[in-house]
Design a protein around this motif. Structure first.
Motif, PDB file in Angstrom:
ATOM      1  N   SER A  80      36.516  33.533  36.063  1.00 43.59           N
ATOM      2  CA  SER A  80      37.115  34.371  37.102  1.00 43.59           C
ATOM      3  C   SER A  80      37.867  33.575  38.159  1.00 43.59           C
ATOM      4  O   SER A  80      38.794  34.071  38.772  1.00 43.59           O
ATOM      5  CB  SER A  80      36.017  35.176  37.795  1.00 43.59           C
ATOM      6  OG  SER A  80      35.155  34.315  38.524  1.00 43.59           O
ATOM      7  N   PHE A  81      37.448  32.322  38.405  1.00 46.40           N
ATOM      8  CA  PHE A  81      37.966  31.546  39.540  1.00 46.40           C
ATOM      9  C   PHE A  81      37.759  32.302  40.855  1.00 46.40           C
ATOM     10  O   PHE A  81      38.492  32.107  41.822  1.00 46.40           O
ATOM     11  CB  PHE A  81      39.455  31.224  39.386  1.00 46.40           C
ATOM     12  CG  PHE A  81      39.756  30.132  38.411  1.00 46.40           C
ATOM     13  CD1 PHE A  81      39.887  28.821  38.828  1.00 46.40           C
ATOM     14  CD2 PHE A  81      39.902  30.404  37.064  1.00 46.40           C
ATOM     15  CE1 PHE A  81      40.168  27.812  37.913  1.00 46.40           C
ATOM     16  CE2 PHE A  81      40.181  29.404  36.147  1.00 46.40           C
ATOM     17  CZ  PHE A  81      40.322  28.099  36.574  1.00 46.40           C
ATOM     18  N   ALA A  82      36.746  33.172  40.904  1.00 45.07           N
ATOM     19  CA  ALA A  82      36.564  34.059  42.056  1.00 45.07           C
ATOM     20  C   ALA A  82      36.432  33.279  43.355  1.00 45.07           C
ATOM     21  O   ALA A  82      35.510  32.493  43.534  1.00 45.07           O
ATOM     22  CB  ALA A  82      35.313  34.920  41.856  1.00 45.07           C
ATOM     23  N   GLY A  83      37.376  33.511  44.279  1.00 47.32           N
ATOM     24  CA  GLY A  83      37.323  32.907  45.597  1.00 47.32           C
ATOM     25  C   GLY A  83      37.591  31.418  45.637  1.00 47.32           C
ATOM     26  O   GLY A  83      37.450  30.792  46.694  1.00 47.32           O
ATOM     27  N   HIS A 360      32.470  36.665  46.258  1.00 48.52           N
ATOM     28  CA  HIS A 360      32.984  35.659  45.327  1.00 48.52           C
ATOM     29  C   HIS A 360      31.901  34.653  44.932  1.00 48.52           C
ATOM     30  O   HIS A 360      31.826  34.240  43.773  1.00 48.52           O
ATOM     31  CB  HIS A 360      34.162  34.915  45.956  1.00 48.52           C
ATOM     32  CG  HIS A 360      35.407  35.742  46.061  1.00 48.52           C
ATOM     33  ND1 HIS A 360      35.792  36.627  45.082  1.00 48.52           N
ATOM     34  CD2 HIS A 360      36.367  35.808  47.021  1.00 48.52           C
ATOM     35  CE1 HIS A 360      36.940  37.207  45.429  1.00 48.52           C
ATOM     36  NE2 HIS A 360      37.300  36.726  46.607  1.00 48.52           N
ATOM     37  N   LEU A 361      31.071  34.231  45.887  1.00 44.56           N
ATOM     38  CA  LEU A 361      30.031  33.255  45.571  1.00 44.56           C
ATOM     39  C   LEU A 361      29.042  33.834  44.560  1.00 44.56           C
ATOM     40  O   LEU A 361      28.582  33.131  43.649  1.00 44.56           O
ATOM     41  CB  LEU A 361      29.301  32.816  46.840  1.00 44.56           C
ATOM     42  CG  LEU A 361      28.264  31.704  46.653  1.00 44.56           C
ATOM     43  CD1 LEU A 361      28.931  30.415  46.199  1.00 44.56           C
ATOM     44  CD2 LEU A 361      27.483  31.460  47.945  1.00 44.56           C
ATOM     45  N   ALA A 362      28.721  35.112  44.706  1.00 48.26           N
ATOM     46  CA  ALA A 362      27.826  35.761  43.749  1.00 48.26           C
ATOM     47  C   ALA A 362      28.446  35.773  42.357  1.00 48.26           C
ATOM     48  O   ALA A 362      27.762  35.529  41.350  1.00 48.26           O
ATOM     49  CB  ALA A 362      27.509  37.183  44.207  1.00 48.26           C
ATOM     50  N   SER A 363      29.741  36.040  42.273  1.00 46.53           N
ATOM     51  CA  SER A 363      30.424  36.077  40.973  1.00 46.53           C
ATOM     52  C   SER A 363      30.361  34.731  40.272  1.00 46.53           C
ATOM     53  O   SER A 363      30.072  34.644  39.071  1.00 46.53           O
ATOM     54  CB  SER A 363      31.888  36.510  41.153  1.00 46.53           C
ATOM     55  OG  SER A 363      31.984  37.823  41.663  1.00 46.53           O
ATOM     56  N   VAL A 364      30.627  33.657  41.025  1.00 43.28           N
ATOM     57  CA  VAL A 364      30.609  32.325  40.420  1.00 43.28           C
ATOM     58  C   VAL A 364      29.182  31.916  40.061  1.00 43.28           C
ATOM     59  O   VAL A 364      28.944  31.270  39.039  1.00 43.28           O
ATOM     60  CB  VAL A 364      31.262  31.290  41.352  1.00 43.28           C
ATOM     61  CG1 VAL A 364      31.256  29.903  40.715  1.00 43.28           C
ATOM     62  CG2 VAL A 364      32.702  31.694  41.673  1.00 43.28           C
ATOM     63  N   ALA A 365      28.202  32.296  40.885  1.00 41.21           N
ATOM     64  CA  ALA A 365      26.802  31.991  40.573  1.00 41.21           C
ATOM     65  C   ALA A 365      26.394  32.640  39.246  1.00 41.21           C
ATOM     66  O   ALA A 365      25.730  32.015  38.410  1.00 41.21           O
ATOM     67  CB  ALA A 365      25.888  32.455  41.706  1.00 41.21           C
TER      68      ALA A 365
END
Length: 707
Positions: A80-83, A360-365
């Protein structure tokens, strides 16, 4: 390309140590500043100005835009590269060109660099495009998940919303409302959590955004009415149907009442069933184990990423703390900022006071398989750096100590590189690197022409070079400088190879005594090795004894991987300021390399440890035991399975000699400790004893070399 930055960026990456977070931090800042200072090529600047003028004409009355990162590969399924990149909101048309460069430079933020390295994306494959869209001065905004991201069995629609711009939802900087909707049309509200929202982000009239504190009735009022909830649910269903997979959708509601969609991307779900219900459903997680109840520290929050993990607390309050974060630590922060994602590859778990599942941090976690417990009140004050805790994200709980019962239910972490360009390249070339065909140095086939891989080449070179060093004095007409057996009170199973000036004088005969050795690092190591007599193997319980007996007979990894007369020896290769040690004590293998002199900028110690006769779980615990001791003495330690690598560098001679004494002591006194690693009282006894012994070894702390 126009400014020559590409060549310079390639050079900077090639010379950087990508395992060193401090170097990556410096590299990130350097590259971003180079991009921002560079002049835009005139044709690009003219094209952007022209497009902005067209956009301003089409959006009558709109005076600002949002510049959003849109790199190649961003928001693809599985990555995702989220955030990780930079987007800038509410930019005036006069500032578009400068802001454009900031967003392009955001490709090299610290979190973006570490994300690409961990996921196996090559820098040259990622081009940074920048989307320029009309700015919506939102009344409310947020993120909709067309399904539950942390429970693949739950097909409800999850809407996370906050007052003002959706920035506070995706950045994890504030509490947000949650609306869980059914998939029937019109959507039925299954659950509603309206939280107290203390701030919101709004647009300045001319340029930029500001944060406003909420003190009135708006603070505790729902962000969305029923009609808006149903409309957002319907949009989520339509987008999921169109794209053929669950979607992660960012949206806002303007002052005109319209819903604006900013982006959607594939939603990554975790195929992990929760072991406990959420706090909103039952009030308390389903936990009745007496030991866990006794060690419970905190309970509450939300499961941002499922799973459980154990590690040492590291409370981070500012960006500079990133440089001090220890591998395997539990990151504890106030806000779930996307920038903390740069630490996820080294973190065991994450705990935050603010933030939600849509950030975003939750998505990458979730992507990295790191357990994350968000919205846990007062975590920063209640948890202390250095304490060992277990984070049970599914059970919404934090416990003191390490709880094996919780950790046994955790599956393997995902292979983050699988399918990436770097992974595919490594897979193609590995057939020329990894296989080993030259196994027996006594075989007639052990010849250079039979080398088929780089592993074969290095195997042949290593065996031949060691053979030559041991037989140097016999095969050449030079003063004898070949290996000599160490005579310390009695002849010992240790051999010493003098590379240059490691002996005080040339020696004859087969023995070398300690008083003949001039090697500074070897003497320091040996001082620690013999300083305190070994008590012998620790007392074993029945399980420990059976574990050792079984693995001694069944585990072929406990024997040397290839046949070699040198695998059975402990040998030093030394000069006055250098020492290389290869050691096998029973089932324990270790290597040490050290350079210690008065030039502290060149000093370093590298130490590796592996092995043990007990089962895999006990060996892992013993490696973690050694890791904790070394990290407390300023070593940088990395553990992969039961293999430990430690390094320290840049300190003065006295400090480095003390660290070598510690390694000498540990090489002897951690033998066979793997057998008792499931006995907490015995582990505590040896931890206390070893700490006391090490304190008595040290001659006094010194300061790090300042260059």
């Amino acid at each position: 390309e126009e400014s020559g930055l590409r060549t310079e960026i390639n050079r900077l990456f090639q010379t950087a140590d990508t395992e060193n977070i401090e170097q990556l931090y410096t590299l990130s800042a350097d590259i971003q500043q180079r991009i921002i200072r560079a002049e835009l090529p005139p044709d690009i600047a003219e094209a952007i100005d022209s497009a902005c003028e067209t956009l301003r004409t089409e959006m009558s009355g709109v005076t600002t835009v949002a510049l959003r990162s849109s790199a190649l590969g961003e928001d693809a399924a599985g990555s995702s590269f989220a955030g990780q990149y930079r987007s800038v909101l509410n930019v005036s048309f006069d500032n578009v060109l400068d802001t454009y460069k900031e967003v392009v430079a955001g490709k090299y933020s610290l979190q973006a660099i570490t994300y690409r390295l961990n996921r196996g994306f090559r820098d040259e494959d990622i081009a940074m495009a920048v989307g320029c869209i009309g700015m919506v001065d939102a009344v409310a905004g947020g993120v909709t998940y067309s399904r539950n991201p942390v429970d693949v069995t739950d097909d409800a629609i999850y809407i996370n919303a906050a007052w003002g711009l959706p920035k506070s939802v995706v950045d994890g900087t504030a509490a947000c409302d949650l609306f869980v909707m059914s998939r029937t049309s019109p959507g039925t509200l299954l659950r509603e959590e309206v939280r107290s929202k203390d701030k919101k982000f709004v647009c300045y009239p001319d340029d930029g955004v500001c944060r406003l504190d909420l003190t009135g009735p708006e603070r505790d009022k729902s962000c969305l009415n029923r009609e808006q909830q149903q409309a957002l649910a319907e949009i989520a269903l339509r987008l999921e149907e169109y794209y053929g997979s669950p979607q992660d959708i960012e949206w806002a509601i303007g002052h005109d009442g319209h819903i604006y969609l900013f982006q959607c991307r594939p939603l990554q779900q975790k195929a992990v069933a929760k072991r406990a219900a959420s706090s909103s459903e039952t009030g308390t997680p389903d936990r009745d184990d007496a030991e866990e109840t006794d060690t419970l520290l905190l309970r509450g929050g939300i499961t941002a990423s499922p799973g459980a993990a154990c590690g040492k607390v590291f409370v981070a309050t500012q960006g500079a703390d990133t440089l001090r974060f220890p591998g395997g630590g539990v990151l504890v922060v106030r806000q779930a900022l996307p920038s903390w994602a740069s630490l996820l590859n080294r973190a065991a778990a994450v705990v935050t006071e603010q933030g939600g599942v849509a950030g975003h941090l939750a998505s990458v976690a979730r992507e990295f398989g790191i357990p994350a417990l968000f919205g846990l009140s007062d975590a920063v004050n209640e948890l202390t750096t250095g304490d060992t805790i277990t984070v049970d994200a599914d059970g919404l709980s934090v416990y003191s100590g390490c709880h094996e019962a919780l950790l046994r239910t955790v599956g393997e972490k995902p292979n983050l590189m699988a399918g990436s360009p770097v992974y595919d390249t490594l897979q193609r070339v590995s057939e020329w690197i990894i296989p080993l065909h030259l196994l027996d140095p006594e075989s007639r086939d052990f010849r250079p022409e039979n080398c088929r891989t780089y592993h074969d080449i290095t195997r042949f070179i290593h065996e031949q070079s060691v053979h030559d060093m041991f037989s140097f004095g016999q095969d050449h007409d030079f003063p004898e400088r070949s290996s000599k057996q160490l005579h310390y009170r009695v002849p010992m199973q240790w051999w010493v190879l003098n590379l240059d000036d490691g002996f005080k004088e040339e020696l004859t005969g087969k023995y070398v005594r300690l008083e003949d050795i001039a090697s500074v690092p070897m003497i320091a190591f040996w001082d620690g090795f013999v300083a305190i007599p070994w008590e012998g193997p620790p007392p074993m319980d029945g399980a420990g004894l059976m574990s050792v007996m079984f693995h001694s007979t069944a585990n072929t990894a406990l024997t040397p991987g290839v046949k070699s007369s040198y695998a059975q020896r402990n040998y030093f290769m030394i000069s006055r300021h250098y020492c290389n040690l290869s050691s096998r004590l029973g089932y324990h293998f270790s290597t040490l390399e050290a350079l210690v002199s008065e030039r502290c900028s060149e000093n370093y110690i590298s130490f590796q440890f592996k092995g043990g006769a007990a089962d895999h779980g006990r060996r892992l615990k013993r490696v973690a035991f050694i890791r904790d001791i070394l990290e407390n003495r300023e070593f940088r330690v990395r553990v992969r399975d039961d293999h430990l690598t430690a390094r320290i560098e840049g300190y003065d001679e006295g400090y480095m000699k003390d660290r070598l004494r510690i390694l000498g002591y540990l090489s002897l006194h951690t033998r066979q400790l793997d057998m008792i690693m499931t006995n907490p009282s015995r582990v505590a006894y040896y931890r206390e004893k070893i700490e006391k012994d090490i304190s008595s070894l040290l001659t006094g702390e010194t300061v790090e070399c300042v260059q």
